[in-house]
Design a protein around this motif. Structure first.
Motif, PDB file in Angstrom:
ATOM      1  N   LEU A 138     -87.914  10.032  65.903  1.00  0.00           N
ATOM      2  CA  LEU A 138     -86.600   9.903  65.270  1.00  0.00           C
ATOM      3  C   LEU A 138     -86.570   8.576  64.535  1.00  0.00           C
ATOM      4  O   LEU A 138     -87.245   7.624  64.927  1.00  0.00           O
ATOM      5  N   ARG A 189     -83.180  18.966  65.647  1.00  0.00           N
ATOM      6  CA  ARG A 189     -83.620  18.750  64.261  1.00  0.00           C
ATOM      7  C   ARG A 189     -84.529  19.897  63.807  1.00  0.00           C
ATOM      8  O   ARG A 189     -84.399  20.404  62.698  1.00  0.00           O
ATOM      9  N   VAL A 204     -75.378  22.792  62.897  1.00  0.00           N
ATOM     10  CA  VAL A 204     -75.781  21.614  63.659  1.00  0.00           C
ATOM     11  C   VAL A 204     -74.839  21.376  64.836  1.00  0.00           C
ATOM     12  O   VAL A 204     -75.275  21.075  65.947  1.00  0.00           O
ATOM     13  N   TYR A 240     -91.016  17.437  57.250  1.00  0.00           N
ATOM     14  CA  TYR A 240     -89.673  17.967  57.003  1.00  0.00           C
ATOM     15  C   TYR A 240     -89.296  17.931  55.527  1.00  0.00           C
ATOM     16  O   TYR A 240     -88.126  18.028  55.182  1.00  0.00           O
ATOM     17  N   ASN A 276     -80.103  11.612  61.759  1.00  0.00           N
ATOM     18  CA  ASN A 276     -81.491  12.066  61.890  1.00  0.00           C
ATOM     19  C   ASN A 276     -81.613  13.563  61.646  1.00  0.00           C
ATOM     20  O   ASN A 276     -82.556  14.026  61.012  1.00  0.00           O
ATOM     21  N   ILE A 277     -80.646  14.302  62.175  1.00  0.00           N
ATOM     22  CA  ILE A 277     -80.701  15.762  62.024  1.00  0.00           C
ATOM     23  C   ILE A 277     -80.345  16.157  60.598  1.00  0.00           C
ATOM     24  O   ILE A 277     -81.049  16.930  59.954  1.00  0.00           O
ATOM     25  N   ALA A 290     -83.005  15.881  57.852  1.00  0.00           N
ATOM     26  CA  ALA A 290     -84.087  16.863  57.796  1.00  0.00           C
ATOM     27  C   ALA A 290     -83.664  18.146  57.089  1.00  0.00           C
ATOM     28  O   ALA A 290     -84.499  18.925  56.655  1.00  0.00           O
TER      29      ALA A 290
END
Lengths: 247, 245
Positions: free
Chosen positions: B85, B140, B108, A153, B94-95, B98
């Protein structure tokens, strides 16, 4: 009644009671009563002697502890991430881990003279291998899956360090800090006793020569209290903070 | 968006004590059309994960090229077999982590809504079920708005109803914002339900064995009988496929 017995205050009271009983039974200058010790503690605090020497020792503690933690973490992370270097330097670590504290202290004083630098380096040299070993464990145990995720990522160096690596190392660092602080201050006292003209170790040496047991115990109590405060007010909350995400 | 060409001449793992050099992939060429949903099907241990790792840039030790015709590197999202995660960051963190800096926030919220995760965004991953964690990993992956989404058996070990639900969500979000998907599975039914095109891979050294276009219209794929019929036709027509699975 049972819960009252388990209360920490009860056990402390029992300890004081035993001490009082024993000292009034012996009636010897070798074991003063709690009252005498607290009187001494008050007198030394009021005269400014105790705060001065305590502060000197704490300064050395913070400086050497900080240096040992910082350097040790860097070396530990480095060795944990480079298998070949780690195998090469492993023997060195074992040797340094097993050198008695007293030897390092004497050698530092011989090499650098009776200076502040020598005192600090002696403490750092004693503590460093412990930090390295603990942090190296952490660096070895880094989760490869998560590192791959960060790479996929495009987290970049800083994000990876802060959000992926640091949280994994933190428990090891706290572990090293908690064992470290207890070990470091004991070593500092010896360092001061052997080659400094202020600090707790120096004062204890003086009391020893004058056979002033009350003084020795008074300083001990003050110092134990301070270290306990560092543990409960700083290190424990940090530890809890690091574990907040666990189920 | 343009097509993506994956051309791997050779991928080997160096000899380890006990075993010799292992050739994982040999002469494998795959072209992915823009916005196409492609499923890679093959036996376990056939180097599918290795292939995805190569495409994602996690492993650069190979002979060959991976790229777009235009020369612009595709923005890749990778959904691993396990959710991966960060346990010490919340679902939302977490999202957000990224996301590239330029794209903070974005859609999101919408994605969390679609996946039924809006309520759980403040939670830590260890408190989630596996199905929920998979959905977070999916959000994600979608959130960075990839041009290429890699998925490595992402729904394995989910119970059947949950897997079906997450598969439907995947297709729904993919249709909202089309992008190329490379989906690895060893479940032929799953592959037929999802893909525009199926690629069958051989046992190592992995190469392309067979290619099938799935021509069932998407709405009809809800019907298990249709998928089953397609599968039976495929297996009787190509006996070598059934040997793989």
């Amino acid at each position: 009644m049972r819960s009252a017995l388990q209360h920490p205050i009860f056990s402390s009271l029992l300890f004081l009671l035993l001490w009082q009983g024993l000292s009034s039974l012996l009636v010897s200058p070798a074991l003063p009563t709690p009252a005498e010790v607290f009187h001494e503690l008050y007198g030394e605090t009021a005269s400014g002697q105790l705060p001065f020497h305590l502060w000197k020792t704490l300064q050395r503690l913070l400086l050497s502890f900080g240096l040992a933690m910082g350097l040790g973490s860097l070396i530990g992370i480095f060795l944990g991430r480079h298998e070949k270097l780690d195998r090469f330097f492993d023997n060195w670590l074992v040797i340094f881990l097993n050198i008695p504290a007293l030897v390092t202290i004497i050698l530092c004083y011989v090499w650098f003279g009776l200076t502040e630098l020598a005192a600090i380096s002696a403490v750092v040299a004693n503590k460093l291998p412990n930090v390295v070993v603990t942090v190296r464990e952490g660096a070895r145990a880094l989760d490869r899956d998560l590192l791959e995720m960060a790479l996929a990522y495009r987290f970049g160096r800083w994000k990876t360090l802060r959000h992926v690596i640091w949280p994994q190392l933190f428990p090891y660092l706290i572990g090293a800090a908690r064992t470290g602080i207890a070990l470091t201050w004991k070593i500092i006292l010896v360092v001061e006793l052997l080659g400094r003209s202020n600090g707790m170790g120096y004062q204890l040496h003086l009391f020893f020569q004058m056979f002033n047991v009350a003084g020795i115990l008074a300083y001990t109590i003050a110092f134990v209290l301070v270290i306990q405060c560092i543990e409960t007010l700083i290190l424990k909350p940090l530890d809890r903070h690091a574990k907040r995400w666990r189920r | 968006m343009s097509k993506i060409v994956i051309d791997i001449r050779k991928k080997t793992y160096p000899a380890r004590h006990g075993s010799g050099e292992h050739v994982a992939i040999k002469n494998l060429r795959i072209e992915l059309g823009a916005g196409e949903f492609v499923c890679l099907v093959g036996p376990s241990g056939c180097g599918k994960t290795t292939l995805l790792n190569l495409i994602a840039g996690l492993d650069r030790q190979f002979e060959g090229v991976i790229g777009t015709g235009a020369g612009v590197a595709p923005r890749i999202a990778y959904m691993f077999q396990n959710p991966r995660l960060l346990p010490w960051r919340t679902v939302r963190e977490n999202i957000d982590l990224a996301l590239p800096d330029s794209q903070y926030g974005g859609d999101v919220d919408h994605l969390l809504d679609v996946m039924g995760l809006a309520e759980s965004q403040g939670q830590y991953p260890e408190r989630l079920s596996l199905g929920m964690s998979r959905r977070v990993a999916l959000v994600r992956a979608f959130a960075i708005q990839p041009t290429l989404l890699l998925m490595d058996e992402p729904f394995v070990s989910l119970d059947a109803p949950t897997a079906r639900r997450v598969r439907q969500l995947l297709i729904r979000v993919w249709q909202e914002r089309p992008h190329t998907v490379l989906f690895v599975t060893h479940d032929l039914r799953e592959a037929i339900t999802l893909a525009d095109r199926l690629l069958f891979l051989s046992a190592p050294p992995t190469s392309l064995l067979h290619e099938v276009t799935v021509d069932i219209p998407r709405p009809a794929r809800e019907d298990e009988a249709v998928v089953e019929a397609f599968r039976n036709r495929l297996i009787t027509g190509h006996p070598e496929i059934s040997e793989l699975l």
